[in-house]
Write a protein that holds these residues in place. Structure first.
Motif, mmCIF file in Angstrom:
data_model
loop_
_atom_site.group_PDB
_atom_site.id
_atom_site.type_symbol
_atom_site.label_atom_id
_atom_site.label_comp_id
_atom_site.label_asym_id
_atom_site.label_seq_id
_atom_site.Cartn_x
_atom_site.Cartn_y
_atom_site.Cartn_z
ATOM 1 N N PRO A 32 0.857 -1.487 -0.160
ATOM 2 C CA PRO A 32 0.011 -0.128 0.053
ATOM 3 C C PRO A 32 0.885 1.370 -0.200
ATOM 4 O O PRO A 32 1.767 1.250 0.647
ATOM 5 N N CYS A 33 0.359 2.179 -0.806
ATOM 6 C CA CYS A 33 0.920 3.685 -0.723
ATOM 7 C C CYS A 33 0.079 4.442 0.225
ATOM 8 O O CYS A 33 -1.047 3.872 0.694
ATOM 9 N N HIS A 34 0.539 5.550 0.693
ATOM 10 C CA HIS A 34 -0.169 6.350 1.732
ATOM 11 C C HIS A 34 -0.447 5.408 3.099
ATOM 12 O O HIS A 34 -1.229 5.668 3.888
ATOM 13 N N SER A 35 0.748 4.781 3.545
ATOM 14 C CA SER A 35 0.374 3.914 4.585
ATOM 15 C C SER A 35 1.773 3.328 4.858
ATOM 16 O O SER A 35 2.658 3.313 3.893
ATOM 17 N N ILE A 36 1.880 2.762 6.114
ATOM 18 C CA ILE A 36 3.206 2.157 6.450
ATOM 19 C C ILE A 36 3.116 0.515 6.399
ATOM 20 O O ILE A 36 1.802 -0.075 6.651
ATOM 21 N N THR A 37 4.058 -0.096 6.142
ATOM 22 C CA THR A 37 4.043 -1.628 6.193
ATOM 23 C C THR A 37 5.192 -2.054 7.195
ATOM 24 O O THR A 37 6.438 -1.569 6.682
ATOM 25 N N GLU A 38 5.041 -2.933 8.032
ATOM 26 C CA GLU A 38 5.918 -3.377 8.967
ATOM 27 C C GLU A 38 6.547 -4.730 8.443
ATOM 28 O O GLU A 38 5.624 -5.667 8.111
ATOM 29 N N GLY A 141 4.476 7.067 -1.987
ATOM 30 C CA GLY A 141 5.108 5.895 -1.979
ATOM 31 C C GLY A 141 5.009 5.055 -1.014
ATOM 32 O O GLY A 141 4.424 5.648 0.077
ATOM 33 N N PRO A 142 5.269 3.970 -1.047
ATOM 34 C CA PRO A 142 5.137 2.808 0.300
ATOM 35 C C PRO A 142 6.165 3.220 1.146
ATOM 36 O O PRO A 142 7.370 3.463 0.963
ATOM 37 N N VAL A 143 5.913 3.169 2.619
ATOM 38 C CA VAL A 143 6.762 3.406 3.547
ATOM 39 C C VAL A 143 7.084 1.824 4.416
ATOM 40 O O VAL A 143 5.919 1.449 4.763
ATOM 41 N N PHE A 144 8.112 1.252 4.226
ATOM 42 C CA PHE A 144 8.566 0.012 5.105
ATOM 43 C C PHE A 144 9.252 0.272 6.137
ATOM 44 O O PHE A 144 10.179 0.882 6.205
ATOM 45 N N LEU A 145 8.636 -0.189 7.387
ATOM 46 C CA LEU A 145 9.646 -0.279 8.817
ATOM 47 C C LEU A 145 10.255 -1.510 8.906
ATOM 48 O O LEU A 145 9.287 -2.487 8.862
ATOM 49 N N CYS A 146 11.469 -1.757 9.205
ATOM 50 C CA CYS A 146 12.130 -3.049 9.517
ATOM 51 C C CYS A 146 12.008 -3.014 10.657
ATOM 52 O O CYS A 146 12.950 -2.421 11.549
ATOM 53 N N GLN A 163 5.695 -11.096 8.727
ATOM 54 C CA GLN A 163 6.507 -11.835 9.558
ATOM 55 C C GLN A 163 7.651 -12.329 8.228
ATOM 56 O O GLN A 163 6.999 -13.139 7.378
ATOM 57 N N LEU A 164 8.944 -12.212 8.330
ATOM 58 C CA LEU A 164 9.801 -12.605 7.280
ATOM 59 C C LEU A 164 10.794 -13.531 7.691
ATOM 60 O O LEU A 164 11.498 -13.263 8.636
ATOM 61 N N ASN A 165 10.974 -14.742 7.137
ATOM 62 C CA ASN A 165 12.022 -15.687 7.420
ATOM 63 C C ASN A 165 12.580 -16.051 6.199
ATOM 64 O O ASN A 165 12.066 -16.210 5.128
ATOM 65 N N LEU A 166 13.763 -16.924 6.190
ATOM 66 C CA LEU A 166 14.458 -17.383 5.236
ATOM 67 C C LEU A 166 14.483 -18.640 5.227
ATOM 68 O O LEU A 166 14.766 -19.258 6.219
ATOM 69 N N GLY A 167 13.940 -19.409 4.018
ATOM 70 C CA GLY A 167 13.911 -20.958 4.178
ATOM 71 C C GLY A 167 15.066 -21.541 3.734
ATOM 72 O O GLY A 167 15.964 -21.137 3.255
#
Length: 241
Positions: A32-38, A141-146, A163-167
């Motif tokens: 999404p734009c106009h919003s944040i994504t964690e 633009g999209p805003v990503f918080l890590c 939630q992100l992991n490496l397989g």
């Protein structure tokens, strides 16, 4: 009328993620734009840029700027170029103190100066994230918080959290645990061999889990029979003292 058991579709504008399976699980069909994504993961700078790579490439190809704020390590520019990102449209802002990273992030979001923004804010508090979410409503633009994986148990104003992991088999494992709509069941496995390694990895090494499974099976049979499996060196144990 939107129902709570339906995937939200009221997102005004999105950027496709580059992963069809992931787009189908996100409201509006993308980031999404106009919003944040964690983006939450156990260790920073392991796979978040691989996940966001297709989107960031489309942003730089459009001549817009991608800003990285406070990554814990220096970004590997050759690797980013292999992902297709135009270095002329990449800006890395080194900000060591949490207050500096937060201030720079807020100023850039308010100014709507980025095609996409990624900020590493491991220590951000709930009220700070809420303020960033309010500011991001004017960001095109999209805003990503890590943030760290442990933040999953904290309340957050971010409308979208993954939630992100490496397989083991080079894949990215993604769980969308907060979105507008029903809860996401299961985990998405997105095939993602690192840029530049696709031509170097043999077919056997593309599925390391199968190699490990076979080895474990051979070892189990060998132990059950009390002898060494064919083609495997004998294992000698040191005497106990």
């Amino acid at each position: 009328m939107w129902r709570g058991n339906e995937l939200g579709s009221s997102v005004t504008r999105v950027l496709q993620t580059g992963w069809v399976a992931l787009d189908s699980e996100l409201p509006g069909g993308g980031w999404p734009c106009h919003s944040i994504t964690e983006i939450l993961q156990p260790q920073p700078l392991v796979c978040e840029l691989r996940l966001l790579g297709p989107t960031l490439r489309s942003v730089t190809e459009a001549g817009k700027t991608v800003v990285l704020i406070g990554p814990p390590k220096q970004p590997h520019m050759p690797g980013l170029k292999m992902m297709g990102l135009d270095e002329r449209n990449l800006i890395w802002i080194q900000a060591d103190a949490p207050s500096q990273r937060l201030w720079v992030t807020e100023q850039l979001v308010k100014s709507n100066a980025c095609g996409a923004l990624i900020a590493w804010l491991p220590q951000a508090r709930q009220e700070q994230i809420r303020r960033l979410q309010i500011c991001s409503q004017i960001s095109e633009g999209p805003v990503f918080l890590c943030r760290p994986a442990t933040a999953q148990h904290e309340a957050s104003a971010a409308p979208l959290r993954v939630q992100l992991n490496l397989g083991l088999d080079w894949e990215l494992k993604v769980h969308v645990f907060k979105r507008k709509g029903p809860a996401h069941e299961g985990i998405l496995a997105l095939p993602s061999i690192p840029a530049g390694m696709d031509s170097l990895i043999s077919p056997r090494l593309r599925r390391p889990s199968e190699l490990l499974a076979n080895r474990e099976e051979r070892e189990a049979i060998s132990n059950a029979l009390g002898r060494t499996a064919p083609g495997q060196p004998a294992v000698r144990r040191a005497p106990a003292h």
